[in-house]
Motif scaffolding. Sequence first.
Motif, mmCIF file in Angstrom:
data_model
loop_
_atom_site.group_PDB
_atom_site.id
_atom_site.type_symbol
_atom_site.label_atom_id
_atom_site.label_comp_id
_atom_site.label_asym_id
_atom_site.label_seq_id
_atom_site.Cartn_x
_atom_site.Cartn_y
_atom_site.Cartn_z
ATOM 1 N N ASP A 1 -2.587 -1.760 9.117
ATOM 2 C CA ASP A 1 -2.800 -0.704 8.119
ATOM 3 C C ASP A 1 -1.973 0.535 8.435
ATOM 4 O OD1 ASP A 1 -4.435 -2.194 6.511
ATOM 5 O OD2 ASP A 1 -6.294 -1.504 7.441
ATOM 6 N N LEU B 1 -1.902 11.747 2.174
ATOM 7 C CA LEU B 1 -0.476 12.078 2.148
ATOM 8 C C LEU B 1 -0.204 13.532 1.763
ATOM 9 C CD1 LEU B 1 1.010 8.880 0.480
ATOM 10 C CD2 LEU B 1 1.365 9.649 2.832
ATOM 11 N N HIS C 1 9.194 -2.434 7.862
ATOM 12 C CA HIS C 1 8.814 -1.952 6.527
ATOM 13 C C HIS C 1 9.144 -2.987 5.462
ATOM 14 C CE1 HIS C 1 8.887 2.614 7.692
ATOM 15 N NE2 HIS C 1 7.876 1.960 8.214
ATOM 16 N N LEU D 1 0.540 11.884 10.948
ATOM 17 C CA LEU D 1 1.159 11.671 9.628
ATOM 18 C C LEU D 1 1.732 12.994 9.132
ATOM 19 C CD1 LEU D 1 1.722 9.780 7.255
ATOM 20 C CD2 LEU D 1 -0.512 10.361 6.331
ATOM 21 N N GLN D 2 2.908 13.335 9.641
ATOM 22 C CA GLN D 2 3.565 14.578 9.234
ATOM 23 C C GLN D 2 5.044 14.471 9.588
ATOM 24 O OE1 GLN D 2 4.259 16.865 7.237
ATOM 25 N NE2 GLN D 2 2.338 18.020 7.432
ATOM 26 N N LEU E 1 -7.320 3.436 13.108
ATOM 27 C CA LEU E 1 -6.557 2.642 12.136
ATOM 28 C C LEU E 1 -5.832 1.525 12.883
ATOM 29 C CD1 LEU E 1 -6.089 2.947 9.013
ATOM 30 C CD2 LEU E 1 -3.854 3.894 9.588
ATOM 31 N N ALA F 1 -4.496 20.336 10.013
ATOM 32 C CA ALA F 1 -4.526 19.592 8.751
ATOM 33 C C ALA F 1 -3.709 18.305 8.816
ATOM 34 C CB ALA F 1 -3.995 20.474 7.619
ATOM 35 N N LEU G 1 0.203 1.817 -2.152
ATOM 36 C CA LEU G 1 0.276 1.182 -0.826
ATOM 37 C C LEU G 1 -0.885 1.650 0.053
ATOM 38 C CD1 LEU G 1 4.141 1.441 -0.261
ATOM 39 C CD2 LEU G 1 2.835 -0.656 -0.631
ATOM 40 N N LEU G 2 -1.239 2.933 -0.031
ATOM 41 C CA LEU G 2 -2.398 3.433 0.711
ATOM 42 C C LEU G 2 -3.664 2.706 0.281
ATOM 43 C CD1 LEU G 2 -2.191 7.321 0.953
ATOM 44 C CD2 LEU G 2 -1.564 5.615 2.645
ATOM 45 N N LEU H 1 1.696 15.917 4.223
ATOM 46 C CA LEU H 1 3.070 15.435 4.415
ATOM 47 C C LEU H 1 3.940 15.771 3.204
ATOM 48 C CD1 LEU H 1 5.169 13.665 5.917
ATOM 49 C CD2 LEU H 1 4.169 11.698 4.757
ATOM 50 N N PRO I 1 -3.208 14.565 9.462
ATOM 51 C CA PRO I 1 -3.997 13.370 9.752
ATOM 52 C C PRO I 1 -3.482 12.690 11.028
ATOM 53 C CG PRO I 1 -3.321 13.417 7.432
ATOM 54 C CD PRO I 1 -2.552 14.502 8.143
ATOM 55 N N ALA J 1 5.181 2.823 12.932
ATOM 56 C CA ALA J 1 5.539 1.436 12.618
ATOM 57 C C ALA J 1 5.456 0.505 13.823
ATOM 58 C CB ALA J 1 6.955 1.394 12.029
ATOM 59 N N ALA K 1 4.149 3.822 3.148
ATOM 60 C CA ALA K 1 3.779 4.758 2.071
ATOM 61 C C ALA K 1 4.358 6.138 2.332
ATOM 62 C CB ALA K 1 2.262 4.829 1.935
ATOM 63 N N ALA K 2 4.328 6.555 3.597
ATOM 64 C CA ALA K 2 4.855 7.879 3.950
ATOM 65 C C ALA K 2 6.360 7.949 3.732
ATOM 66 C CB ALA K 2 4.508 8.215 5.403
ATOM 67 N N ALA L 1 3.449 5.193 -3.206
ATOM 68 C CA ALA L 1 2.802 5.512 -1.930
ATOM 69 C C ALA L 1 1.284 5.421 -2.061
ATOM 70 C CB ALA L 1 3.225 6.909 -1.467
ATOM 71 N N LEU M 1 0.990 0.429 9.659
ATOM 72 C CA LEU M 1 2.321 0.114 9.140
ATOM 73 C C LEU M 1 2.381 0.356 7.634
ATOM 74 C CD1 LEU M 1 5.189 -0.985 9.514
ATOM 75 C CD2 LEU M 1 4.258 -3.295 9.253
ATOM 76 N N ARG M 2 1.316 -0.054 6.910
ATOM 77 C CA ARG M 2 1.294 0.201 5.461
ATOM 78 C C ARG M 2 1.329 1.708 5.191
ATOM 79 N NH1 ARG M 2 -2.851 -3.841 5.521
ATOM 80 N NH2 ARG M 2 -2.074 -5.847 4.754
ATOM 81 N N LEU M 3 0.559 2.473 5.964
ATOM 82 C CA LEU M 3 0.554 3.933 5.810
ATOM 83 C C LEU M 3 1.944 4.506 6.090
ATOM 84 C CD1 LEU M 3 -0.815 6.699 5.528
ATOM 85 C CD2 LEU M 3 -1.576 6.494 7.907
ATOM 86 N N HIS M 4 2.616 3.953 7.092
ATOM 87 C CA HIS M 4 3.950 4.444 7.439
ATOM 88 C C HIS M 4 4.953 4.155 6.322
ATOM 89 C CE1 HIS M 4 7.599 4.803 10.142
ATOM 90 N NE2 HIS M 4 6.902 5.875 10.476
ATOM 91 N N ALA N 1 -4.429 -0.424 1.924
ATOM 92 C CA ALA N 1 -4.938 -0.288 3.288
ATOM 93 C C ALA N 1 -6.307 0.388 3.297
ATOM 94 C CB ALA N 1 -3.935 0.505 4.136
ATOM 95 N N LEU O 1 -7.021 3.328 2.244
ATOM 96 C CA LEU O 1 -6.864 4.732 2.647
ATOM 97 C C LEU O 1 -6.790 5.621 1.415
ATOM 98 C CD1 LEU O 1 -4.250 4.142 5.488
ATOM 99 C CD2 LEU O 1 -6.640 4.829 5.778
ATOM 100 N N ARG P 1 -8.742 9.467 12.276
ATOM 101 C CA ARG P 1 -9.342 8.180 11.871
ATOM 102 C C ARG P 1 -8.765 7.047 12.709
ATOM 103 N NH1 ARG P 1 -8.982 8.307 6.055
ATOM 104 N NH2 ARG P 1 -8.585 10.521 6.274
#
Lengths: 218, 218
Positions: free
Chosen positions: A112, B148, B184, A65-66, A108, A78, B137-138, B151, A80, A45, A119-120, B134, A114-117, B141, B143, A106
Amino acid sequence: VLPDLGAPLPPADVYLLAVPDAAVAPVLAAVAWPAGALVAHLAGALPLSVFEAQPEVRGGVLYPLQTFSAGRAVAWAAVPLCVEAADAGALNMLLALARSLSADVRPLASADRLRLHVAAVFANNFTNHLLGVADALLAEAGLPAALLAPLVRETVDKALATGSPFAVQTGPAARRDAPTLGAHQAALAAHPAWLGIYNQLTASIQAQLPPVPGLAGA
Amino acid sequence: VLPDLGAPLPPADVYLLAVPDAAVAPVLAAVAWPAGALVAHLAGALPLSVFEAQPEVRGGVLYPLQTFSAGRAVAWAAVPLCVEAADAGALNMLLALARSLSADVRPLASADRLRLHVAAVFANNFTNHLLGVADALLAEAGLPAALLAPLVRETVDKALATGSPFAVQTGPAARRDAPTLGAHQAALAAHPAWLGIYNQLTASIQAQLPPVPGLAGA
């Protein structure tokens, strides 16, 4: 209490700032970075602009992203890895580092990422909390948490296999099953906060449903 | 439109009512049951008392705790089956039937079955909806949803392995990370319903946290 961050650092191609999000800016400011050091944070973020206050370093981001927990090994290949940097040389260095760790790398940009975060957080933190609520409700009925495992695994497998979780939504909200929703709401009377979650997620599921045939335009 | 439910039924040890919850009572009333027929519904939220209006049948419940979808095979041997009946003979018959299908069979009274059903909604329907949010939202972006998957699988594995999801909660809510929560919330401004879910689940996660050291009693 921080260690002596003002002490000289050994030389390195990349310095990784593996600290809590809130500590990135203070640590950046406190360390005596070698001039031109490539420094990357790992936060989903935090924008790249967090480095603007330290013009002596070349800033970058290496966001895995884990979810990480003590005592649990992570299959890095595995995971990302999302990479960003202020200049092309720094970006290439971080991409090479990332590719040595993972097969899914990738570039980023901050917005984007932040959007992925976010979503996570929905897919990870909130899912974990819902499993906790379910576990607590089972415990009230004297039932073991393991009872839900086959259901949870099938739900997650189905959602990930289809790639479109909204399209495979099941349950009383998706069925517009008012008597069952009412029975559930009554069963949650002793837990007003969880009843609030129940009502809000039920409304959100129903907002995703296709219109009832015959009610279009009504 | 229902078929001719008034036609005579062939004899059977057990009749299973595999119909939507709202159809159980109407179908029960419409069918010409053989006197003393053992009839079981499969619904998690319907009490055994739904049979009280049909004294000519012996009522029972055989509730499978699993999500079913067209085109997806179910490993029945691992599906928990919850059984209830109005008399001991009917209960034994349903237990025997359940044990022929699954290795996880347990008697469960209506009130606890309703609690289990609510828990399953949190763990299954709501988790699926969060994965859908999620995914959406991806997509914004650019994605892929598959990003995901590692995760989500790790989160679910961890929650199920520990048996105590609340104890392994991670994320900005659990860290009381106000700047990240603010970033967020700003990123969700275009989605007020999902922002509402974000805020409610964040508050619920924080309500589960142990008190901050030094703030106890404050």
